[in-house]
Design an enzyme around this catalytic site. Structure first.
Site: not given
Length: 450
Positions: A275, A381
């Site tokens: 991220e 995820e």
């Protein structure tokens, strides 16, 4: 693992090493070739790592070539929360490590085909530590409160790859249990049938280099020196600075534990610095930085783990946040380069099955966006299993190689956010789909594969 109606994953792993490259392209694009030999990135890659990567690349090539493909179903396990946070998950109380690894089987009768664990972030304790004294962790304080989960993470990873219970893993007895030295309580790993059951990965929610306390709060950009010192991140990646030495110290903690798995023949999908493309001021301390600086951070990490520490059991996963234009930005500038990445993925929290982001099927915008990198594509995820009542055809349109559900989201009923809920029927639908590879006992010969 097993593949319904086709050869099992063990056979797929063995066949994939020597499988020819498959070439595929969307009608309006030039052909894209996905290499299947990990030695193109690491000439010294271990045979087990090569087989796992070749299997993933083979699944990707099947999908690109229009052949029937499969998706390995994965589960992230937050061991630190399972062991120390009674409010975590679908019931209040302390849970044994691997609770959400076992939960999938409780619901479906099948285990995940992939399990991702975490050696960070710690649980608000000073300094890096471990729970038990081991040959690979003598450099770190042992028998420390709230650090036993690190030992459990390493043992569970070995057990998923080679079988649980295993009496020769750490201090575990044949029953799969041991006494935690810091708390004096009995800790038990889940039983998975006693044989090899799946492939494993690690993320590293690394608190900022130099942080005196190791916990999730210290992973956040707003709590790191990056929040008020614009030159700090550049010093972290600059050799000779104290900040750089702090970074290498953290990487040695990671390497010591991954090295134990390397010594036992366990290949690991390593997903560091995920991220990274969140907007400045948000996310983790490595997020929203200058892309050139981020790429240098990744390469420093790669060179330290592979070059200096000699870890050739690793498969590197680059996973930006979903680039929705608000929280997540276009990730391409943060790509470290093909020489440093084996698998590309997305952490998808921008849409839901009932309200997908962008045009096309749910997750399709990310699937198409990652195609340009020419690597196996994964959902790294997600709160959701891929197949559910709202989107039962997700894997028809987007045959991801691997899909990992985040921790407690597998079964946690969040009344305030019902769109994040997986029903038992959703989990059953996913784990029993012929398009999904779940976990289980492999042939006995698999234990000799390393």
């Amino acid at each position: 693992m097993r593949m319904r109606g086709r050869i099992g994953l063990l056979g797929a792993i063995g066949a994939a090493v020597t499988a020819p490259l498959a070439v595929w392209a969307w009608p309006d694009k030039a052909p894209v070739t996905v290499a299947t030999d990990l030695r193109e990135r690491d000439p010294r890659a271990t045979p087990a790592a090569r087989r796992v990567y070749a299997m993933l690349a083979g699944l990707e090539n099947d999908a690109r070539h229009g052949r029937p493909s499969r998706t390995v179903i994965g589960q992230h396990v937050e061991l630190q929360n399972e062991r120390y946070n009674p409010q975590y998950g679908d019931y209040h109380g302390i849970k044994q490590p691997g609770y959400y690894y076992r939960k999938a089987k409780d619901i479906t009768g099948r285990l995940p085909g992939f399990v991702e664990l975490d050696l960070g972030p710690g649980y608000g304790q000073p300094g890096w530590a471990v729970g038990e004294s081991r040959s690979y962790s003598r450099s770190w304080p042992s028998c420390r409160r709230m650090w036993g989960y690190v030992d459990d993470a390493v043992d569970l990873a070995l057990g998923v790859w080679a079988g649980l219970p295993r009496s020769d893993d750490g201090s575990y007895h044949p029953s799969g249990s041991h006494w935690d030295c810091a708390s004096g309580t009995e800790v038990s790993l889940p039983h998975n049938g006693g044989g090899p059951a799946g492939i494993v990965g690690f993320s590293f929610h690394q608190p900022y280099p130099g942080s005196p306390v190791k916990g999730f709060a210290q992973t956040q950009q707003r709590n790191s020196p990056a929040a008020h010192d614009p030159g700090w991140f550049a010093r972290v990646i600059t050799p000779g600075t104290s900040e750089h030495q702090d970074l290498l110290h953290d990487l040695d903690f990671l390497a010591d534990h991954l090295g134990y798995l390397a010594d036992h023949g366990v290949p690991v999908l390593l997903r560091p610095y995920h991220e990274m493309n969140t907007k400045p001021g948000h996310g983790f301390w490595w997020s929203g930085q200058d892309p050139d600086h981020f790429r240098q951070l990744w390469r420093v990490t790669y060179d330290h783990l592979v070059g200096r520490r000699g870890l050739h059991n690793l498969i590197f996963v680059w996973a930006p946040n979903s680039w929705d234009g608000s929280y997540g930005r276009e990730p391409r500038p943060y790509y470290p380069g093909d020489r440093y990445v084996d698998v590309v993925g997305v952490d998808d929290y921008s849409g839901s099955p009932t309200e997908p982001f962008g045009a096309g099927a749910w997750t399709e915008i990310w699937y198409r966006g990652l195609e340009q990198y020419g690597k196996p594509r994964i959902v790294a995820e997600s709160f959701h299993v891929p197949l559910n009542a709202a989107r039962p055809d997700t894997l028809d349109r987007t045959p991801w190689v691997l899909w990992t559900v985040w921790g407690q989201a597998l079964s946690y009923d969040n009344a305030s956010s019902p769109q994040k809920k997986n029903t038992g029927a959703d989990v059953q639908r996913t784990y029993w789909s012929p398009k999904v590879i779940s976990g289980g006992n492999w042939a006995h010969s698999v234990t000799n594969r390393h």
